[in-house]
Design an enzyme around this catalytic site. Structure first.
Site, PDB file in Angstrom:
ATOM      1  N   HIS A  14      -5.070  63.900 -96.875  1.00 51.98           N
ATOM      2  CA  HIS A  14      -5.375  65.154 -96.175  1.00 51.98           C
ATOM      3  C   HIS A  14      -4.985  65.009 -94.707  1.00 51.98           C
ATOM      4  O   HIS A  14      -5.380  64.048 -94.052  1.00 51.98           O
ATOM      5  CB  HIS A  14      -6.874  65.463 -96.290  1.00 51.98           C
ATOM      6  N   HIS A  31       3.417  67.248 -95.741  1.00 55.34           N
ATOM      7  CA  HIS A  31       3.364  66.831 -94.336  1.00 55.34           C
ATOM      8  C   HIS A  31       4.340  65.736 -93.911  1.00 55.34           C
ATOM      9  O   HIS A  31       4.305  65.342 -92.746  1.00 55.34           O
ATOM     10  CB  HIS A  31       1.944  66.366 -93.993  1.00 55.34           C
TER      11      HIS A  31
END
EC number: 3.1.27.-
Length: 148
Positions: free
Chosen positions: A138, A37
């Site tokens: 996450h 990410h």
């Protein structure tokens, strides 16, 4: 007998000092989060960017339906896990106090096997992450904040 054990004990103790310490499991999860990410300074944020990033980050076996890349400073992202740039949000999640530049890559459909085709959406949003031991591990979602 003590003379024989002393040198062996010394070698054992010195050997312990030379043994590399393995990174904690949390560090691996944080590194995985960054791999999936994080892209500090993207070169273009178009469909080609998504195609290349998804391929280079190995997110195309099978083609991942959607992935968000966060741009900017890693320390600002880590600060979401603290009160400096984050606050509690739904359970164990944290929401950023500041917006981040992001690129959302969405699979355009077709085969789930490479080559994967992606469409890019670039925006500035607050983001929601899950944290463990002060590190983001996450990516949950992003929101467009209302403009006043």
């Amino acid at each position: 007998m003590v003379m024989v054990l002393s040198p062996l004990l010394l070698v054992f103790i010195l050997g312990l000092g030379l043994t590399p310490v393995a990174p904690a499991q949390d560090d691996y999860r944080y590194i995985h989060f960054l791999t999936q990410h994080y892209d500090a300074k993207p070169k273009g944020r178009n469909d080609e960017y998504c195609f290349n990033m998804m391929k280079n980050r190995r997110l195309t076996r099978p083609c991942k339906d959607r992935n968000t890349f966060i741009h900017g400073n890693k320390n600002d992202i880590k600060a979401i896990c603290e009160d400096r740039n984050g606050q509690p949000y739904r359970g164990d999640l944290r929401i950023s106090k500041s917006e981040f530049q992001i690129t959302i890559c969405k699979h355009k459909g077709g085969s789930s096997r490479p080559p994967c085709r992606y469409g890019a959406t670039e925006d500035s949003r607050v983001i929601v992450v899950g944290c463990e031991n002060g590190l983001p591990v996450h990516f949950d979602e992003s929101f467009i904040t209302p403009r006043h």
